[in-house]
Design an enzyme around this catalytic site. Sequence first.
Site, PDB file in Angstrom:
ATOM      1  N   SER A  54       9.179 -25.314 -64.750  1.00 60.74           N
ATOM      2  CA  SER A  54       8.422 -24.814 -63.604  1.00 60.74           C
ATOM      3  C   SER A  54       6.963 -25.233 -63.706  1.00 60.74           C
ATOM      4  O   SER A  54       6.413 -25.352 -64.810  1.00 60.74           O
ATOM      5  CB  SER A  54       8.497 -23.287 -63.602  1.00 60.74           C
ATOM      6  OG  SER A  54       7.593 -22.753 -62.666  1.00 60.74           O
TER       7      SER A  54
ATOM      8  N   TYR B  24       6.572 -15.352 -68.556  1.00 62.79           N
ATOM      9  CA  TYR B  24       7.415 -16.377 -67.920  1.00 62.79           C
ATOM     10  C   TYR B  24       6.718 -17.739 -67.995  1.00 62.79           C
ATOM     11  O   TYR B  24       7.332 -18.742 -68.381  1.00 62.79           O
ATOM     12  CB  TYR B  24       7.678 -15.983 -66.462  1.00 62.79           C
ATOM     13  CG  TYR B  24       8.346 -17.052 -65.627  1.00 62.79           C
ATOM     14  CD1 TYR B  24       9.688 -17.366 -65.794  1.00 62.79           C
ATOM     15  CD2 TYR B  24       7.625 -17.743 -64.643  1.00 62.79           C
ATOM     16  CE1 TYR B  24      10.301 -18.349 -65.008  1.00 62.79           C
ATOM     17  CE2 TYR B  24       8.229 -18.709 -63.857  1.00 62.79           C
ATOM     18  CZ  TYR B  24       9.562 -19.012 -64.043  1.00 62.79           C
ATOM     19  OH  TYR B  24      10.173 -19.979 -63.270  1.00 62.79           O
TER      20      TYR B  24
HETATM   21  N1  LIG Z   1      13.027 -21.145 -57.126  1.00 62.53           N
HETATM   22  C1  LIG Z   1      11.787 -21.518 -57.425  1.00 62.53           C
HETATM   23  O1  LIG Z   1      10.849 -21.438 -56.610  1.00 62.53           O
HETATM   24  C2  LIG Z   1      11.512 -22.089 -58.797  1.00 62.53           C
HETATM   25  C3  LIG Z   1      10.248 -22.614 -59.076  1.00 62.53           C
HETATM   26  C4  LIG Z   1       9.992 -23.165 -60.328  1.00 62.53           C
HETATM   27  C5  LIG Z   1      11.000 -23.191 -61.274  1.00 62.53           C
HETATM   28  N2  LIG Z   1      12.213 -22.662 -60.990  1.00 62.53           N
HETATM   29  C6  LIG Z   1      13.233 -22.692 -62.027  1.00 62.53           C
HETATM   30  O2  LIG Z   1      14.465 -23.118 -61.462  1.00 62.53           O
HETATM   31  C7  LIG Z   1      15.560 -22.502 -62.128  1.00 62.53           C
HETATM   32  C8  LIG Z   1      16.476 -21.869 -61.099  1.00 62.53           C
HETATM   33  O3  LIG Z   1      15.792 -20.828 -60.456  1.00 62.53           O
HETATM   34  P1  LIG Z   1      16.424 -19.991 -59.267  1.00 62.53           P
HETATM   35  O4  LIG Z   1      15.307 -19.672 -58.345  1.00 62.53           O
HETATM   36  O5  LIG Z   1      17.632 -20.683 -58.706  1.00 62.53           O
HETATM   37  O6  LIG Z   1      16.890 -18.585 -59.916  1.00 62.53           O
HETATM   38  P2  LIG Z   1      17.774 -18.077 -61.176  1.00 62.53           P
HETATM   39  O7  LIG Z   1      17.718 -16.582 -61.150  1.00 62.53           O
HETATM   40  O8  LIG Z   1      17.343 -18.747 -62.420  1.00 62.53           O
HETATM   41  O9  LIG Z   1      19.258 -18.463 -60.787  1.00 62.53           O
HETATM   42  C9  LIG Z   1      19.781 -19.721 -61.037  1.00 62.53           C
HETATM   43  C10 LIG Z   1      21.218 -19.597 -61.503  1.00 62.53           C
HETATM   44  O10 LIG Z   1      21.254 -19.000 -62.802  1.00 62.53           O
HETATM   45  C11 LIG Z   1      22.173 -17.893 -62.839  1.00 62.53           C
HETATM   46  N3  LIG Z   1      21.619 -16.927 -63.801  1.00 62.53           N
HETATM   47  C12 LIG Z   1      20.417 -16.301 -63.742  1.00 62.53           C
HETATM   48  N4  LIG Z   1      20.280 -15.498 -64.807  1.00 62.53           N
HETATM   49  C13 LIG Z   1      21.423 -15.613 -65.561  1.00 62.53           C
HETATM   50  C14 LIG Z   1      21.895 -15.022 -66.757  1.00 62.53           C
HETATM   51  N5  LIG Z   1      21.172 -14.113 -67.416  1.00 62.53           N
HETATM   52  N6  LIG Z   1      23.105 -15.392 -67.235  1.00 62.53           N
HETATM   53  C15 LIG Z   1      23.865 -16.295 -66.565  1.00 62.53           C
HETATM   54  N7  LIG Z   1      23.463 -16.899 -65.436  1.00 62.53           N
HETATM   55  C16 LIG Z   1      22.271 -16.548 -64.924  1.00 62.53           C
HETATM   56  C17 LIG Z   1      22.229 -17.432 -61.381  1.00 62.53           C
HETATM   57  O11 LIG Z   1      23.430 -16.754 -61.051  1.00 62.53           O
HETATM   58  P3  LIG Z   1      23.626 -15.166 -61.341  1.00 62.53           P
HETATM   59  O12 LIG Z   1      22.412 -14.477 -60.792  1.00 62.53           O
HETATM   60  O13 LIG Z   1      24.896 -14.816 -60.641  1.00 62.53           O
HETATM   61  O14 LIG Z   1      23.760 -15.017 -62.811  1.00 62.53           O
HETATM   62  C18 LIG Z   1      22.144 -18.763 -60.634  1.00 62.53           C
HETATM   63  O15 LIG Z   1      23.388 -19.406 -60.610  1.00 62.53           O
HETATM   64  C19 LIG Z   1      14.947 -21.508 -63.125  1.00 62.53           C
HETATM   65  O16 LIG Z   1      14.910 -22.086 -64.404  1.00 62.53           O
HETATM   66  C20 LIG Z   1      13.539 -21.294 -62.591  1.00 62.53           C
HETATM   67  O17 LIG Z   1      12.623 -20.935 -63.600  1.00 62.53           O
HETATM   68  C21 LIG Z   1      12.491 -22.112 -59.781  1.00 62.53           C
END
Ligand SMILES: NC(=O)c1ccc[n+]([C@@H]2O[C@H](COP(=O)([O-])OP(=O)(O)OC[C@H]3O[C@@H](n4cnc5c(N)ncnc54)[C@H](OP(=O)(O)O)[C@@H]3O)[C@@H](O)[C@H]2O)c1
Length: 209
Positions: A143, A156
């Site tokens: 990120s 984070y």
């Molecule tokens: N979205 C943004 O704006 C953004 C910006 C910068 C970086 N990122 C990075 O991109 C990645 C994806 O982010 P995201 O926004 O899609 O949200 P996320 O909450 O990380 O969810 C992504 C996936 O991970 C699963 N997940 C989350 N926690 C988990 C756990 N404890 N055990 C197993 N699976 C888990 C979720 O499904 P379940 O909830 O069903 O488990 C989902 O399939 C992350 O690493 C985040 O730091 C995102």
Amino acid sequence: MTDKNVYGPWAVVAGGSEGVGAAFADRLADAGINLVLIARKPGPLNETAEKVRAKGVEVRTLELDLLDPGALAAIRAVTDGLEVGLLIFNAGANSYGHEFVTGDLTRVQGVLDLNITAQMALTHHFGALMKERGRGGIMLVGSLSGYLGQAQISVYSAAKAFSRVFAEGLWLELRPHGVHVLELVLGVTRTPAMERAGLRMDLPGLRVA
Ligand SMILES: NC(=O)c1ccc[n+]([C@@H]2O[C@H](COP(=O)([O-])OP(=O)(O)OC[C@H]3O[C@@H](n4cnc5c(N)ncnc54)[C@H](OP(=O)(O)O)[C@@H]3O)[C@@H](O)[C@H]2O)c1
């Protein structure tokens, strides 16, 4: 990382049910790479699995919280014997936003356990197998937060800085062995997790992917 000969025949997507993780599953299935998708909520997990299975690849799902102490054993039960050429560690959005000193340390620890400890465990396991095989890829989803400290999400941001530097070191260590390491640095991205966290898409000046 969609070349099946380098990164196939199987990929593991930790956090492969929604948003960016589901998009990876989609692209990899288009490339003919079989998938192991891991996430906690069965609904989106099965929905994504069905969608990508329809493209003709094999898909295994694992409904698992990566914070469970037995997570690696559960993953091994599904993946031992499969040739995993690609690991994508995507799960890791911030699960606790709070001022640090008045925050709940247990919840803070959860952010580190997912973004650092679980990421290390999976990278250690699959990375060693890839090194032995002399090919493969590891993608850690990072990120822009990992480039500077920020109020309310200080831990984070620090965890994302860890994963950026970790990826650089791994890249150096594994490159001579044919294993490619990439950190994908995301900015604000429209995902179900961000929408649940209250990301507003209509703020003036905010352009979201
Ligand atoms: N979205 C943004 O704006 C953004 C910006 C910068 C970086 N990122 C990075 O991109 C990645 C994806 O982010 P995201 O926004 O899609 O949200 P996320 O909450 O990380 O969810 C992504 C996936 O991970 C699963 N997940 C989350 N926690 C988990 C756990 N404890 N055990 C197993 N699976 C888990 C979720 O499904 P379940 O909830 O069903 O488990 C989902 O399939 C992350 O690493 C985040 O730091 C995102």
